[in-house]
Design a protein around this motif. Structure first.
Motif, PDB file in Angstrom:
ATOM      1  N   ALA A  56       0.824  -1.209   0.000  1.00  0.00           N
ATOM      2  CA  ALA A  56       0.000   0.000   0.000  1.00  0.00           C
ATOM      3  C   ALA A  56       0.856   1.256   0.000  1.00  0.00           C
ATOM      4  O   ALA A  56       0.449   2.301  -0.525  1.00  0.00           O
ATOM      5  CB  ALA A  56      -0.934  -0.004   1.208  1.00  0.00           C
ATOM      6  N   GLN A  57       2.067   1.186   0.554  1.00  0.00           N
ATOM      7  CA  GLN A  57       2.928   2.367   0.591  1.00  0.00           C
ATOM      8  C   GLN A  57       3.410   2.757  -0.799  1.00  0.00           C
ATOM      9  O   GLN A  57       3.750   3.903  -1.036  1.00  0.00           O
ATOM     10  CB  GLN A  57       4.133   2.096   1.498  1.00  0.00           C
ATOM     11  CG  GLN A  57       3.741   1.877   2.966  1.00  0.00           C
ATOM     12  CD  GLN A  57       4.944   1.619   3.834  1.00  0.00           C
ATOM     13  OE1 GLN A  57       6.065   1.493   3.335  1.00  0.00           O
ATOM     14  NE2 GLN A  57       4.728   1.532   5.146  1.00  0.00           N
ATOM     15  N   ALA A  58       3.434   1.800  -1.716  1.00  0.00           N
ATOM     16  CA  ALA A  58       3.857   2.107  -3.086  1.00  0.00           C
ATOM     17  C   ALA A  58       2.700   2.607  -3.942  1.00  0.00           C
ATOM     18  O   ALA A  58       2.867   2.787  -5.144  1.00  0.00           O
ATOM     19  CB  ALA A  58       4.477   0.862  -3.733  1.00  0.00           C
ATOM     20  N   GLY A  59       1.552   2.817  -3.360  1.00  0.00           N
ATOM     21  CA  GLY A  59       0.418   3.362  -4.100  1.00  0.00           C
ATOM     22  C   GLY A  59      -0.471   2.316  -4.731  1.00  0.00           C
ATOM     23  O   GLY A  59      -1.364   2.651  -5.507  1.00  0.00           O
ATOM     24  N   VAL A  60      -0.241   1.042  -4.456  1.00  0.00           N
ATOM     25  CA  VAL A  60      -1.078  -0.023  -4.994  1.00  0.00           C
ATOM     26  C   VAL A  60      -2.148  -0.325  -3.957  1.00  0.00           C
ATOM     27  O   VAL A  60      -1.880  -1.009  -2.974  1.00  0.00           O
ATOM     28  CB  VAL A  60      -0.239  -1.283  -5.315  1.00  0.00           C
ATOM     29  CG1 VAL A  60      -1.126  -2.352  -5.923  1.00  0.00           C
ATOM     30  CG2 VAL A  60       0.914  -0.934  -6.222  1.00  0.00           C
ATOM     31  N   ALA A  61      -3.318   0.190  -4.138  1.00  0.00           N
ATOM     32  CA  ALA A  61      -4.366   0.076  -3.130  1.00  0.00           C
ATOM     33  C   ALA A  61      -5.596  -0.585  -3.726  1.00  0.00           C
ATOM     34  O   ALA A  61      -5.797  -0.571  -4.946  1.00  0.00           O
ATOM     35  CB  ALA A  61      -4.728   1.450  -2.570  1.00  0.00           C
ATOM     36  N   TRP A  62      -6.395  -1.164  -2.851  1.00  0.00           N
ATOM     37  CA  TRP A  62      -7.686  -1.696  -3.275  1.00  0.00           C
ATOM     38  C   TRP A  62      -8.730  -0.596  -3.123  1.00  0.00           C
ATOM     39  O   TRP A  62      -8.752   0.110  -2.123  1.00  0.00           O
ATOM     40  CB  TRP A  62      -8.078  -2.904  -2.421  1.00  0.00           C
ATOM     41  CG  TRP A  62      -7.039  -3.975  -2.333  1.00  0.00           C
ATOM     42  CD1 TRP A  62      -6.281  -4.299  -1.259  1.00  0.00           C
ATOM     43  CD2 TRP A  62      -6.642  -4.870  -3.378  1.00  0.00           C
ATOM     44  NE1 TRP A  62      -5.435  -5.326  -1.557  1.00  0.00           N
ATOM     45  CE2 TRP A  62      -5.632  -5.701  -2.855  1.00  0.00           C
ATOM     46  CE3 TRP A  62      -7.026  -5.046  -4.703  1.00  0.00           C
ATOM     47  CZ2 TRP A  62      -5.023  -6.687  -3.603  1.00  0.00           C
ATOM     48  CZ3 TRP A  62      -6.411  -6.045  -5.446  1.00  0.00           C
ATOM     49  CH2 TRP A  62      -5.428  -6.855  -4.910  1.00  0.00           C
ATOM     50  N   HIS A  63      -9.592  -0.473  -4.094  1.00  0.00           N
ATOM     51  CA  HIS A  63     -10.605   0.583  -4.069  1.00  0.00           C
ATOM     52  C   HIS A  63     -11.981   0.011  -3.739  1.00  0.00           C
ATOM     53  O   HIS A  63     -13.002   0.582  -4.121  1.00  0.00           O
ATOM     54  CB  HIS A  63     -10.642   1.303  -5.410  1.00  0.00           C
ATOM     55  CG  HIS A  63      -9.353   1.997  -5.741  1.00  0.00           C
ATOM     56  ND1 HIS A  63      -8.978   3.203  -5.176  1.00  0.00           N
ATOM     57  CD2 HIS A  63      -8.330   1.616  -6.551  1.00  0.00           C
ATOM     58  CE1 HIS A  63      -7.793   3.562  -5.640  1.00  0.00           C
ATOM     59  NE2 HIS A  63      -7.372   2.614  -6.479  1.00  0.00           N
ATOM     60  N   CYS A  64     -11.997  -1.142  -3.073  1.00  0.00           N
ATOM     61  CA  CYS A  64     -13.257  -1.725  -2.627  1.00  0.00           C
ATOM     62  C   CYS A  64     -12.959  -2.606  -1.421  1.00  0.00           C
ATOM     63  O   CYS A  64     -11.810  -2.894  -1.111  1.00  0.00           O
ATOM     64  CB  CYS A  64     -13.927  -2.551  -3.742  1.00  0.00           C
ATOM     65  SG  CYS A  64     -12.963  -3.981  -4.256  1.00  0.00           S
ATOM     66  N   ASN A  65     -14.030  -3.008  -0.740  1.00  0.00           N
ATOM     67  CA  ASN A  65     -13.884  -3.867   0.423  1.00  0.00           C
ATOM     68  C   ASN A  65     -13.525  -5.278  -0.040  1.00  0.00           C
ATOM     69  O   ASN A  65     -14.234  -5.889  -0.833  1.00  0.00           O
ATOM     70  CB  ASN A  65     -15.192  -3.894   1.214  1.00  0.00           C
ATOM     71  CG  ASN A  65     -15.039  -4.595   2.554  1.00  0.00           C
ATOM     72  OD1 ASN A  65     -13.992  -5.145   2.865  1.00  0.00           O
ATOM     73  ND2 ASN A  65     -16.101  -4.564   3.339  1.00  0.00           N
ATOM     74  N   MET A  66     -12.400  -5.814   0.455  1.00  0.00           N
ATOM     75  CA  MET A  66     -11.918  -7.113   0.009  1.00  0.00           C
ATOM     76  C   MET A  66     -12.368  -8.257   0.915  1.00  0.00           C
ATOM     77  O   MET A  66     -11.959  -9.390   0.714  1.00  0.00           O
ATOM     78  CB  MET A  66     -10.389  -7.098  -0.067  1.00  0.00           C
ATOM     79  CG  MET A  66      -9.828  -6.101  -1.062  1.00  0.00           C
ATOM     80  SD  MET A  66     -10.288  -6.474  -2.764  1.00  0.00           S
ATOM     81  CE  MET A  66      -9.326  -7.947  -3.051  1.00  0.00           C
ATOM     82  N   SER A  67     -13.195  -7.981   1.907  1.00  0.00           N
ATOM     83  CA  SER A  67     -13.649  -9.037   2.809  1.00  0.00           C
ATOM     84  C   SER A  67     -14.771  -9.839   2.161  1.00  0.00           C
ATOM     85  O   SER A  67     -15.530  -9.328   1.338  1.00  0.00           O
ATOM     86  CB  SER A  67     -14.131  -8.449   4.136  1.00  0.00           C
ATOM     87  OG  SER A  67     -15.178  -7.527   3.907  1.00  0.00           O
ATOM     88  N   TRP A  68     -14.884 -11.101   2.575  1.00  0.00           N
ATOM     89  CA  TRP A  68     -15.885 -12.007   2.003  1.00  0.00           C
ATOM     90  C   TRP A  68     -17.294 -11.606   2.434  1.00  0.00           C
ATOM     91  O   TRP A  68     -17.497 -11.067   3.517  1.00  0.00           O
ATOM     92  CB  TRP A  68     -15.614 -13.447   2.444  1.00  0.00           C
ATOM     93  CG  TRP A  68     -14.510 -14.104   1.673  1.00  0.00           C
ATOM     94  CD1 TRP A  68     -13.268 -13.602   1.432  1.00  0.00           C
ATOM     95  CD2 TRP A  68     -14.556 -15.365   1.032  1.00  0.00           C
ATOM     96  NE1 TRP A  68     -12.533 -14.481   0.702  1.00  0.00           N
ATOM     97  CE2 TRP A  68     -13.300 -15.580   0.441  1.00  0.00           C
ATOM     98  CE3 TRP A  68     -15.523 -16.350   0.922  1.00  0.00           C
ATOM     99  CZ2 TRP A  68     -12.984 -16.729  -0.265  1.00  0.00           C
ATOM    100  CZ3 TRP A  68     -15.215 -17.506   0.222  1.00  0.00           C
ATOM    101  CH2 TRP A  68     -13.969 -17.687  -0.370  1.00  0.00           C
ATOM    102  N   SER A  69     -18.264 -11.899   1.561  1.00  0.00           N
ATOM    103  CA  SER A  69     -19.674 -11.625   1.842  1.00  0.00           C
ATOM    104  C   SER A  69     -20.480 -12.872   1.571  1.00  0.00           C
ATOM    105  O   SER A  69     -20.093 -13.718   0.760  1.00  0.00           O
ATOM    106  CB  SER A  69     -20.192 -10.468   0.974  1.00  0.00           C
ATOM    107  OG  SER A  69     -19.433  -9.294   1.193  1.00  0.00           O
ATOM    108  N   GLU A  70     -21.620 -12.973   2.239  1.00  0.00           N
ATOM    109  CA  GLU A  70     -22.490 -14.130   2.039  1.00  0.00           C
ATOM    110  C   GLU A  70     -23.517 -13.893   0.943  1.00  0.00           C
ATOM    111  O   GLU A  70     -23.929 -14.822   0.272  1.00  0.00           O
ATOM    112  CB  GLU A  70     -23.207 -14.483   3.351  1.00  0.00           C
ATOM    113  CG  GLU A  70     -22.292 -15.093   4.396  1.00  0.00           C
ATOM    114  CD  GLU A  70     -23.074 -15.627   5.575  1.00  0.00           C
ATOM    115  OE1 GLU A  70     -24.291 -15.347   5.637  1.00  0.00           O
ATOM    116  OE2 GLU A  70     -22.483 -16.320   6.413  1.00  0.00           O
TER     117      GLU A  70
END
Length: 535
Positions: A208-222
């Motif tokens: 994440a420090q290099a600017g590579v970020a996720w732009h959504c929630n990466m947690s699992w959903s049912e």
């Protein structure tokens, strides 16, 4: 997820350690075939046991990838050095990656997924409240094929537009697929299934420090959220896009080729993209200049792919031309916008000999040059398309012939088995008929014997009866019975007289004499009174 068994979570977390148990193994040398077979046998046994216990798929499936698959993952995904790949071990599970890691599947990469994950896919997943790792492989090929067509038509990749063209369905617990709505069927060609894709996952960590970020929630959903997104400030009218698509049908596998993904900014392999997924900073060069620059880089060795695959616009022309092969050039040109027409001319110039380039560039009538380039492109595309269709037809014919041969062999085998069954059935039927005939004869013989024995018994009874009636024994019995009846009758009458008050003194009956009666009995009848004869 709420349905996860806590005991399994604790056991798996302990086996994971700080990152993943795979990091503690010695990966300096690949495992031997024998150890690999033992590992796969253990995994199959564990999966069979967990399946029998009724566990959900994400608690059953173990990853079958090896350390040697890292090179394939890096090559397919186009990820930078800011990502770190970890191959799971047999105890790991997809829904329990190490801390800071996320799960992805190799088949998702084969269906066009590249890193970073395209922003419009992350936005759509964030709206549905699901993680990109929970999408099936075909979801990525459908979304990326749609993204390429929208960018080709210079339409925005807005959440509202993509939401109106697609729908999300739940395939299993924690597993979703995004497909086109039934009324929009202009993209086809996805595989019907991906064999074993749930056993081909890996863990991915981004810096994440290099600017590579996720732009959504990466947690699992049912389950997903199916609420409609809000309307954008400047709404796009998709009527012209849908009108163009209504008479065409594209193959998703042809649209997600690497050169098209690179050209339209969905992959960073071999091209430099400014900003996030093709969002350029500053003025953008004309399409013709970009194509020429790409051709120059390809010819100078910057791109290792064949020259005819470096220009993604040619593939768009291919999809357009293959949908309507017999249409005139004017109608095809009306579908292809002006920037893509100049791209087609540049592609035609790339195939022209160097000695003819000055003549082509100095042509006074640009329309004639464009028509010539379009016809050249149509001939080139349909030459490859014809070859592909002939190859597919040959493959179908070969498969059909092989299936027919196998069916005939199976038919002959079944006919032989049927004849054997019929022969055995006929033999058994004849045996049963013989046994039944024998049984019927035995029954008839027994009936005759019983009838004969019955006659003998009746004759014996008649003869015995006559002899008995003529015997002295019969006479003795009759005398005994008569005397017994006389004695009992006389005593009974006498008892009745006495019971009714007729005493002997008041009513003497001198004429009744027992002695006189005994004197009148024949002398040969010797009978004892008051007791039965002794044997």
């Amino acid at each position: 997820m709420a349905s996860i068994d806590e005991r399994l979570v604790v056991a798996t977390a302990r086996s994971l350690g700080s990152t993943s148990s795979s990091e503690s193994e010695d990966t300096s040398s690949p495992p031997s075939k024998a150890s690999r077979k033992r590992l796969l046998a253990g995994i199959n046994a564990d999966e069979a046991r967990l399946t029998a216990e009724g566990r959900p798929w994400y608690e059953v499936r173990a990853s079958l990838l090896q350390e040697s698959d890292k090179a394939t993952i890096k090559d397919l995904s186009g990820m930078s050095d800011h990502y770190e790949i970890v191959i799971p071990v047999a105890e790991d599970r997809a829904h329990l990656p190490p801390e800071g890691y996320h799960t992805f599947y190799l088949n998702q990469l084969e269906m066009g997924l590249r890193f970073p994950v395209p922003r419009f896919i992350q936005t759509l997943c964030d709206h549905f409240k699901v993680s990109p790792i929970q999408l099936t492989p075909n979801s990525y090929s459908s979304l990326l094929a749609l993204g390429i067509l929208l960018r080709f038509h210079q339409a925005p990749l807005s959440l509202h537009l993509i939401y109106s063209l697609t729908q999300i369905r739940q395939q299993d617990v924690g597993k979703f697929f995004i497909r086109f709505r039934p009324e929009f069927g202009f993209i086809k060609g996805n595989p019907t299934f991906h064999k074993g894709w749930m056993n081909r996952y890996f863990f991915l960590h981004r810096n994440a420090q290099a600017g590579v970020a996720w732009h959504c929630n990466m947690s699992w959903s049912e389950k997903p959220t199916r609420r409609a997104p809000p309307l954008p400030a400047q709404e796009y009218d998709p009527s012209s896009f849908l009108d163009s698509m209504s008479v065409r049908c594209f193959n998703a596998q042809d649209l997600i080729r690497e050169d098209l993904l690179c050209y339209f900014g969905f992959s960073r392999k071999g091209v430099v993209v400014e900003g996030d997924l093709g969002t350029t900073k500053g003025p953008s060069p004309p399409p013709e200049e970009r194509v020429k620059e790409k051709m120059k880089n390809s010819s100078s060795g910057g791109d290792k792919r064949p020259r005819k695959k470096t220009l993604s616009a040619s593939d768009i022309d291919k999809e357009v031309e293959t949908s309507l092969p017999d249409q005139p050039t004017v109608e095809v040109t009306s579908f292809i916008t002006r920037p893509v027409t100049t791209t087609t001319v540049a592609f035609f110039q790339n195939f022209s000999p160097e000695l003819d380039l000055p003549v082509i560039n100095s042509a006074s009538n640009q329309a004639i040059t464009e028509a010539l380039a379009t016809n050249f492109m149509q001939a080139l595309v349909w030459g490859g398309e014809s070859s592909r269709r002939v190859s597919n037809a040959r493959e179908v014919a070969r498969s059909s012939k092989q299936s027919l041969d196998e069916m005939l062999v199976q038919h002959d085998k079944l006919m032989r088995e049927l004849e054997d069954v019929r022969g055995a059935s006929d033999a058994e039927k004849r045996s049963l008929e013989d046994k039944m005939t024998t049984s019927e004869a035995s029954v008839a013989r027994l009936q005759e014997e019983m009838k004969k024995m019955k006659g003998e018994v009746e004759a014996t009874w008649e003869n015995g009866k006559d002899d008995f009636l003529k015997s002295s024994e019969f006479d003795r019995l009759c005398s005994y019975k008569a005397l017994y009846f006389l004695e009992k009758g006389f005593n009974g009458c006498l008892a009745q007289f006495r019971d009714n008050g007729y005493s002997e003194t008041e009513h003497p009956a001198s004429f009744l004499s027992i002695l006189k009666a005994l004197e009148d009995f024949p002398e040969e009848c010797e009978v004892e009174f008051s007791f039965a004869p002794k044997e």
